[in-house]
Design an enzyme around this catalytic site. Structure first.
Site, mmCIF file in Angstrom:
data_model
loop_
_atom_site.group_PDB
_atom_site.id
_atom_site.type_symbol
_atom_site.label_atom_id
_atom_site.label_comp_id
_atom_site.label_asym_id
_atom_site.label_seq_id
_atom_site.Cartn_x
_atom_site.Cartn_y
_atom_site.Cartn_z
ATOM 1 C CD GLU A 169 -3.349 -14.618 1.800
ATOM 2 O OE1 GLU A 169 -2.259 -14.299 1.304
ATOM 3 O OE2 GLU A 169 -4.425 -14.072 1.475
ATOM 4 C CD GLU A 225 -6.566 -12.455 -1.570
ATOM 5 O OE1 GLU A 225 -5.528 -13.073 -1.860
ATOM 6 O OE2 GLU A 225 -6.641 -11.668 -0.602
ATOM 7 C CG HIS A 237 -5.479 -4.944 -2.733
ATOM 8 N ND1 HIS A 237 -4.192 -4.683 -3.138
ATOM 9 C CD2 HIS A 237 -5.435 -6.153 -2.119
ATOM 10 C CE1 HIS A 237 -3.410 -5.685 -2.795
ATOM 11 N NE2 HIS A 237 -4.138 -6.592 -2.165
ATOM 12 C CD GLU A 238 -8.381 -7.549 -0.290
ATOM 13 O OE1 GLU A 238 -8.183 -8.724 -0.673
ATOM 14 O OE2 GLU A 238 -7.514 -6.881 0.312
ATOM 15 C CG HIS A 258 -6.082 -10.211 -4.463
ATOM 16 N ND1 HIS A 258 -4.842 -10.626 -4.912
ATOM 17 C CD2 HIS A 258 -5.837 -9.553 -3.291
ATOM 18 C CE1 HIS A 258 -3.903 -10.242 -4.060
ATOM 19 N NE2 HIS A 258 -4.475 -9.573 -3.076
#
Length: 881
Positions: free
Chosen positions: A129, A272, A305-306, A309
C-alpha cells in the site's frame, strides 16, 4: 522512479474512470533465490463492460520483465510497450477475455525504499500500500480491481523456513533436498495493495480465539527469536480487539488464521494485509522493562486498528486512493472507541484531541492543507496524513454524535449489507448513515470536500427579566490553498449551562413544553445561528463544544474566573481539561509578549492546579493531562502574527519554572503519593502523574530534584519510570545527568526500540549543545539512517525541537535539509515526512522565514528529487504567493 520539478504528473479525483479490464483470479509463484526473486503471475482477465471500452491493456509495473504470454503464446515485442517513467506496460489489442502470464525478477536486497518486496535482517517482507505491488509484478495496481489470490512460495528451507502469504494455508511440501514450498489461498477478493509475503527465519508465538459463533481461529505472531518474550501484550490486545468488534459491532473474523509479523525496517506503523498483518516492531514488542506505558497503549491501539481493518478496509475497501479516509478515518475512529471502551473514555478523548491539535490543525493551516477526501495528488504516499486519518476519524465521530451509538451501528450495518466485497466511496458510507437514520446528510459532504479547520465564535446574551439565555453562533472557515470561499458546514455543537453553584441547568427552548436534558447537541447549518433557552434564573457559565463534538476552533470570551470555575466544576472531563489549557495558554502568551525572568502566575492558575492535585475523585491519568502545559506546536499556532519560536520556547519554560517554584511542596508531596510498591499495568495513570511531578521538580535548579530522578532511575523496575527519570533530566547540565544517559545506552544498546528513546531524548533536549550532539548521534553504532524508526527518532525529534531547529543562524534548517536530501536518495517516503517539518515557514519572523525559504529552494532545485519530496516542498513554497 523520480520526477523533475518541471514535469510532475498530477492525479485528479474528477478524472476517475472504472478500469476497462478486471482480474478474476491471480496465481502467483515466488521463486526465492539468494540474490533475486523470480515472480510468475497467472491472471484471468476479462473486459469490464461497465467501463469505457479500451482495446489496449495498461498494467502498472516497475520490475524487471522476463516473459509475457497470452493464452499460452509468447506475446511478441512489437505488441507491447514499457514506459519506465510512468511505470506502465501496455499490451496492444488484447482479446475479450484471456489468461495472461508474466514473469518478473526483483532484487529485495537492493530495495531501500521498503516498498514492494524488500529485505530486512536477512528476511523478506512486502509493503504494497498504496502502489508497492507494481514493484513486484505487472498488474492493474489500483484498489477497485479486486481478485482472488493464490500464492506459492518456493525457497531454501534452511534460510527461509517460514513462508507466509494471505488467506489460508492449503499445501506445503519439499521441492528438492534444499528447498521447500508453501501454498496460500485467500478466499476473499482483494485489491493488490492488500497482498503480502513474508519469508525468513522467524520464531512464532501461537494462541487461539473462539469466535462468538464457535469458530476456532489460530493466532500467530512472528518475530525474531530474541523478541519472543515481548509478544504477550500484543496477543492479549488482539484477542481483546476481536471480542470488542463482536460485542460492539457484531463483526467476526473470517479466516482460519490471523498472522502478525514484526519487522524493524518499516516505513509506517503497520499494514492490514488480509490475514497477514505486517507491523513495525514498535507496535508489537512490549515488555515491562523495555516499553513504557505509552508504548503498551500504542501496541494495543495499532493491533486493534489493523484488526478492525478486516471489515473497514478489507471486506469493504476504497474505490480509489482519493477515498483513503473511507477506510482510515473510519478505522481510526473504531480503534479510538476500542481504547475508550476498555479504559478511561475521558482520558482517551483528551489524548486524541491533543494529537489532532498538535499535528492536524497545523496541517490544515499550512501549505499542504487538503480535505479528508483530496482533489489531487502528485505522490499518493503524501496523503497518508493526519488530515486523512485523525480529522477523518473526527468526521466519522460526528455521525455518532448526531445519531448516537445505536444509530451509528445501524448505519454501519447497512453499509456492510450494501457493499461487502466491493470497492466504494466516502459518499457510499455517508449515504448508508443517512438512509439508516432517515436524515439528510447532503450538507455533511462539505466535511469531505473542504479543507481547513472551521472556526466557531459564540456570544452569550442573558435576559434577567425573561430568565432566558441566547447563544449567537457564527461559523467561518479560513481560506486554504485552492479554496478561498467555504460554504458553511453542518456542525454538531454540544453545550451545557452551569449555575453559580456548578449545577447544570435543564435546557429548554421556548417552543418546547419541557426540558430535554442538561446537555444539548445544537446543529449548526448556516453561517449564523441563534438558540434561546428559557427558565435560566441566573447568568450562567456556558460549557461549549463538550467532548470536542466537532473538529473546530472555538472562540468564546471567557474571563479568567469563568475558566477557573470550569476547571473546577465542569462535568464534562474534556471541557474541564480545556479550561485549564486555555488558562495556561493565555499565561504563556502573556509571558511571550512581556518577558520576565521571574514569571508571575495568576492566582486562578495556582488555585486550579492545587485543586486538581488535591482532588481524591479524579483519575490520576486525567490529573497528569490537566496539569501538562500546552505543547509548543499548539502554542506556535496560537500566536497571532509572526512567530519567534525561540522566544516562544523561553516563554513556555518560564511559566513551567514558575509552576515548579510556586508549587514545589505540592509536586513533592504528590510525587511521593504516586509511589507504588510493585509494577502493575493498571497503575499507568499514577506513573504518568509521578513523572510529571518529577519533571516539574527538575524544571528549576534543585539538587534534591536531581537526586530524586537519579534514585528513580536506579530503582526503576519498568521502562516508564526509567525513561521518565531521563526525561526529567533531559535539559539539565551536570555529571549525574550525563552518567545516567551513558548508563542507559550501555544497558540497552542491543534493544533497538529502547535506543530510539535515547536518541529522541538527545535530539529534543534544550541544552545549548543539542545540534552538535544530534550530529554525533548519526555516527553512533546503534544508529542507521536507512532505518525509518531511527531517522524519525533523531531527525524527527530535532525538527520538532523549536529551540534548536529554529536557531537564529539557520544551522538547524541546514542540518535537516541536508539529511532530507540524503534520505530522499533511498527512501523518499521518509524524506517527505521529514521535509514537512518546514511547512510553517511563512509564519516565522522575517529573518528565520528567509533562512528556511533558502533551504526549501535548495531542496526543490536538487536534481533527481523524488515526487514525494517535490510535492511537499513545491506546495510549501507556493504558499508564499
Amino acid at each position: 522512479m523520480t520526477a523533475t520539478s518541471s514535469s510532475p504528473t498530477i492525479h485528479l479525483r474528477r478524472d476517475y474512470q472504472a478500469s476497462p479490464f478486471l482480474v478474476d483470479r491471480i496465481d502467483l509463484t515466488f521463486d526465492i533465490r539468494d540474490q533475486s526473486t523470480r515472480v510468475h503471475s497467472r491472471l484471468l482477465i476479462k473486459r469490464n463492460h461497465h467501463a469505457i471500452a479500451q482495446n489496449d491493456l495498461v498494467l502498472h509495473g516497475a520490475a524487471s520483465l522476463n516473459l509475457i504470454q497470452l493464452d499460452g503464446e509468447v506475446w511478441p515485442t512489437e505488441r507491447y510497450q514499457i514506459n519506465s517513467t510512468e511505470e506502465t506496460l501496455t499490451l496492444f489489442d488484447v482479446p475479450e477475455s484471456f489468461i495472461l502470464e508474466i514473469e518478473t525478477e526483483v532484487f529485495p536486497e537492493k530495495n531501500t525504499s521498503l516498498m514492494g518486496l524488500y529485505a530486512s535482517n536477512g528476511n523478506l517482507f512486502t509493503q504494497c500500500e498504496p502502489e508497492g505491488f507494481r514493484k513486484i509484478t505487472y498488474y492493474l495496481d489500483r484498489p477497485d480491481v479486486m481478485a482472488k489470490f493464490s500464492t506459492t512460495l518456493i525457497a531454501d528451507k534452511t534460510r527461509y523456513p517460514v513462508l507466509l502469504s494471505n488467506g489460508n494455508k492449503v499445501g506445503q511440501g519439499i521441492s528438492d533436498k534444499k528447498r521447500h514450498w508453501v501454498k496460500w489461498v485467500d478466499p476473499y477478493r482483494k485489491p493488490s495493495y492488500l497482498f503480502a509475503v513474508v519469508a525468513g527465519k522467524l520464531a512464532v508465538v501461537r494462541d487461539e480465539y473462539i469466535t462468538r459463533s464457535g469458530r476456532k481461529v489460530a493466532l500467530e505472531i512472528y518475530v525474531e527469536t530474541h523478541d519472543v518474550d515481548k509478544t504477550q501484550h500484543a496477543l492479549r490486545s488482539l484477542k481483546r480487539a476481536m471480542k470488542w468488534d463482536e460485542d460492539r459491532f457484531g463483526l467476526e473474523y473470517d479466516l482460519d488464521t490471523y498472522m502478525i509479523v514484526a519487522v524493524g525496517d518499516f516505513n509506517m506503523g503497520a499494514m492490514e494485509n488480509k490475514g497477514l498483518n505486517i507491523f513495525n516492531t514498535k507496535f508489537v514488542l512490549a515488555r515491562q522493562d523495555t516499553a513504557t506505558d505509552f508504548d503498551f497503549e500504542g501496541v494495543e491501539s495499532v493491533i486493534g486498528h489493523e484488526y478492525f481493518h478486516n471489515w473497514t478496509g478489507n471486506r469493504v475497501t476504497c474505490r480509489d486512493w482519493f477515498q483513503l479516509s473511507l477506510k482510515e478515518g473510519l478505522t481510526v475512529f473504531r480503534d479510538q472507541e476500542f481504547t475508550a471502551d476498555l479504559y478511561s473514555r475521558a482520558v482517551k478523548r483528551i489524548e486524541d484531541v491533543r494529537q489532532l491539535r498538535t499535528a492536524q490543525f497545523p496541517e490544515d493551516a499550512g501549505p499542504t492543507a487538503h480535505p479528508i477526501r483530496p482533489d489531487s495528488y502528485i505522490e499518493m504516499n503524501n496523503f497518508y496524513t493526519m488530515t486523512v486519518y485523525e480529522k477523518g476519524a473526527e468526521v466519522v465521530r460526528m455521525y455518532q454524535t448526531l445519531f448516537g451509538r445505536e444509530g451509528f451501528r445501524k448505519g454501519l450495518e447497512l453499509y456492510f449489507r450494501r457493499h461487502d466485497g466491493q470497492a466504494v466511496t466516502c459518499d457510499d458510507f455517508r449515504q448508508a448513515m443517512a438512509d439508516a437514520n432517515q436524515y439528510d446528510l447532503t450538507q455533511f459532504e462539505r466535511w469531505y470536500d473542504q479543507a481547513g479547520t472551521p472556526e466557531v465564535a459564540v456570544e452569550m446574551f442573558y435576559s434577567p427579566s425573561a430568565h432566558s439565555v441566547t447563544l449567537h453562533i457564527r461559523q467561518h472557515c479560513p481560506a486554504t490553498p485552492g479554496q478561498t470561499d467555504k460554504a458553511p458546514f453542518l456542525i454538531p455543537l454540544t453545550v451545557a449551562l452551569f449555575d453559580p453553584n456548578g449545577k447544570a441547568y435543564p435546557l429548554q427552548m421556548s417552543e418546547e413544553t419541557e426540558a430535554q436534558g442538561d446537555e444539548r447537541v445544537l446543529i449548526l447549518r448556516e453561517r449564523e445561528h441563534s438558540f434561546t433557552f428559557i427558565n435560566i434564573d441566573h447568568l450562567p457559565i456556558p460549557s461549549l463544544l463538550r467532548d470536542f463534538s466537532a473538529p473546530v476552533k472555538l472562540h468564546y470570551h471567557y474571563s479568567a474566573e469563568e475558566l477557573a470555575f470550569l476547571f473546577a466544576h465542569d462535568t464534562d472531563a474534556f471541557n474541564r481539561w480545556e479550561a485549564g489549557q486555555i488558562l495556561f495558554r493565555q499565561t504563556i502568551l502573556q509571558q511571550l509578549e512581556h518577558p520576565s525572568s521571574n514569571a508571575a502566575l495568576p492566582a486562578v492558575i495556582i488555585e486550579g492546579v492545587q485543586r486538581i492535585l488535591h482532588s481524591d475523585s479524579l483519575d490520576p491519568a486525567f490529573k497528569a493531562l490537566a496539569l501538562t502545559l500546552p505543547s509548543e506546536v499548539e502554542l506556535f499556532e496560537a500566536v497571532p502574527g509572526e512567530v519567534d519560536p525561540v522566544a516562544l520556547v523561553q516563554a513556555r519554560e518560564a511559566v513551567r519554572a514558575a509552576l515548579a517554584r510556586s508549587l514545589r511542596h505540592e509536586w513533592q508531596a504528590m510525587y511521593q503519593r504516586c509511589q507504588r510498591p510493585a509494577f502493575h499495568h493498571e497503575d499507568s495513570g499514577w506513573r504518568s502523574l509521578k513523572n510529571l511531578c518529577l519533571a516539574y521538580l527538575n524544571a528549576v535548579d534543585d539538587p534534591i530534584a536531581v537526586e530524586l530522578a537519579q534514585v528513580q532511575y536506579q530503582k526503576a523496575d519498568n521502562m516508564t519510570d526509567q525513561a521518565g527519570a531521563l526525561s526529567a533530566l533531559r535539559d539539565r547540565q551536570g555529571a549525574i545527568r550525563d552518567h545516567l544517559y551513558e548508563d542507559f545506552a550501555q544497558r540497552w544498546q542491543k534493544e533497538a526500540l529502547v535506543m530510539d528513546k535515547w536518541f529522541a531524548l538527545h535530539a529534543a533536549s534544550l541544552r545549548p549543545d543539542t545540534l552538535n550532539r544530534t550530529e554525533a548521534l548519526l555516527q553512533h553504532p546503534c544508529f542507521s539512517l536507512k532505518n525509518p524508526n531511527k531517522a524519525r527518532a533523531v531527525l524527527g525529534s530535532f525538527g520538532r525541537n523549536l529551540l534548536h531547529f529554529h536557531a537564529a543562524d539557520g544551522s538547524g534548517y541546514r542540518f535537516l535539509a541536508q539529511k532530507v536530501l540524503e534520505i530522499d536518495q533511498f527512501n523518499p517516503q521518509v524524506a517527505s515526512r521529514l521535509v514537512s517539518l518546514f511547512n510553517r515557514w511563512t509564519r516565522l519572523e522575517p529573518q528565520r522565514r528567509q533562512l528556511m525559504k533558502q533551504e526549501l529552494t535548495t531542496i526543490v532545485q536538487q536534481a533527481g528529487l523524488s515526487r514525494d519530496v517535490f510535492e511537499i516542498v513545491s506546495k510549501s513554497l507556493e504558499a508564499a504567493h
